[in-house]
Design an enzyme around this catalytic site. Structure first.
Site, PDB file in Angstrom:
ATOM      1  CG  HIS A 188      -2.268   0.079   0.858  1.00 13.04           C
ATOM      2  ND1 HIS A 188      -3.107  -0.745   0.303  1.00 13.04           N
ATOM      3  CD2 HIS A 188      -3.275   1.119   1.134  1.00 13.04           C
ATOM      4  CE1 HIS A 188      -4.251  -0.484   0.094  1.00 13.04           C
ATOM      5  NE2 HIS A 188      -4.384   0.657   0.649  1.00 13.04           N
ATOM      6  CG  ASN A 194      -2.176   2.127  -2.264  1.00 10.40           C
ATOM      7  OD1 ASN A 194      -1.106   2.342  -2.627  1.00 10.40           O
ATOM      8  ND2 ASN A 194      -2.790   2.814  -1.473  1.00 10.40           N
ATOM      9  N   GLY A 195      -5.476   0.347  -4.919  1.00  7.09           N
ATOM     10  CA  GLY A 195      -6.291  -0.962  -5.667  1.00  7.09           C
ATOM     11  C   GLY A 195      -6.207  -0.541  -6.939  1.00  7.09           C
ATOM     12  NE  ARG A 196      -9.888   4.838  -8.649  1.00  7.69           N
ATOM     13  CZ  ARG A 196     -10.412   5.156  -7.161  1.00  7.69           C
ATOM     14  NH1 ARG A 196      -9.582   4.777  -6.110  1.00  7.69           N
ATOM     15  NH2 ARG A 196     -11.509   5.339  -7.255  1.00  7.69           N
TER      16      ARG A 196
END
Length: 265
Positions: A188, A194-196
């Site tokens: 992270h 972060n997810g994208r």
């Protein structure tokens, strides 16, 4: 023992992955992927699918039909409805023309996070503790300490560089792409986005090994439609970054190949 001199990407589960994923079926399904008729030189249907569903995972109130009307046919919506998705779309387009170097991964975040974090944090690692929380406010995981984010990301960059130089079979490509995604979101490194970034980085790795058809894999849509399983599989590794158990990573690693083998399941 690792097959490759990797620093952070664990390949201990690779043989188990190969035992579960049919290489012939995966090759056949992948080879059958085609671009959509709606795509043209100025519009990518599957980049739109990826951008919409990756954003929806993060809670953005966007619908694919509306975004297609906006992006393909020029229908106007309120800017707040489309701007983050437009940024992510541009990040996918950038990735198609570039290699996933340290600098380009930073650039990807600068592009996709234009309307997510302040300009001085776009493409820069965070310098504070990070806790990922659930909808009810409970802590889902504790990310890497800001004091080790740079070190952990250097390990990941090193491993991506090594793996991009290898001649990998299709099972290995899907396995390592999934593990890169998982490790990235566990570190992270950014303040947000972060997810994208992790989902884009996963597909980027696929494309660099398997070619342009990788951009037609609807992994982001699959993760959204199975988002409870997606997050549950991430949580299987544990709460604290320093105590993560990557022997529990196989269920997550299987999801990317499942998005190709049986996307409707």
């Amino acid at each position: 023992m690792s097959t490759y001199p990797l620093q952070i990407v664990n390949d201990d589960l690779l043989q188990q992955f190969k035992d579960k994923v049919d290489a012939t079926a995966l090759t056949t399904k992948f080879a059958a992927l085609e671009d959509a008729a709606l795509s043209n030189d100025n519009f990518s249907f599957y980049a739109s699918v990826a951008s919409v569903y990756s954003s929806k995972i993060e809670g953005e109130p966007i619908e694919l039909d509306s975004y297609i009307k906006h992006k393909r046919f020029g229908i106007e919506f309120q800017p707040d409805y489309t701007k983050k998705i437009d940024d992510l779309y541009l990040a996918y387009q950038f990735a198609k023309d570039h290699t996933s170097t340290r600098e380009n991964i930073s650039t990807i975040h600068t592009i996709l996070a234009k309307h997510i974090v302040s300009k001085n944090w776009q493409g820069r690692f965070r310098n504070q503790n990070m806790y990922v929380t659930t909808d009810d406010g409970s802590i889902e995981c504790v990310a890497a300490s800001p004091f080790i984010v740079n070190t952990e990301m250097e390990k990941l960059y090193n491993d991506i560089e090594i793996l991009l130089k290898q001649q990998l079979d299709i099972q290995e490509v899907f396995y390592f792409a999934s593990m890169i995604h998982l490790i990235f979101v566990k570190i992270h490194p950014w303040n947000d986005g972060n997810g994208r970034s992790g989902r884009l980085l996963e597909k980027w790795f696929l494309a660099q090994h398997l070619g342009h058809k990788a951009w037609f894999v609807q992994s982001e849509k699959y993760y959204y439609l199975h988002h409870q399983e997606y997050y549950s599989n991430i949580r299987l590794l544990g709460l604290e970054y320093d105590e993560l158990n990557y022997t529990a990573a196989l269920p997550f690693a299987m999801m990317l190949s499942q998005a190709v083998l049986d996307p409707g399941k």
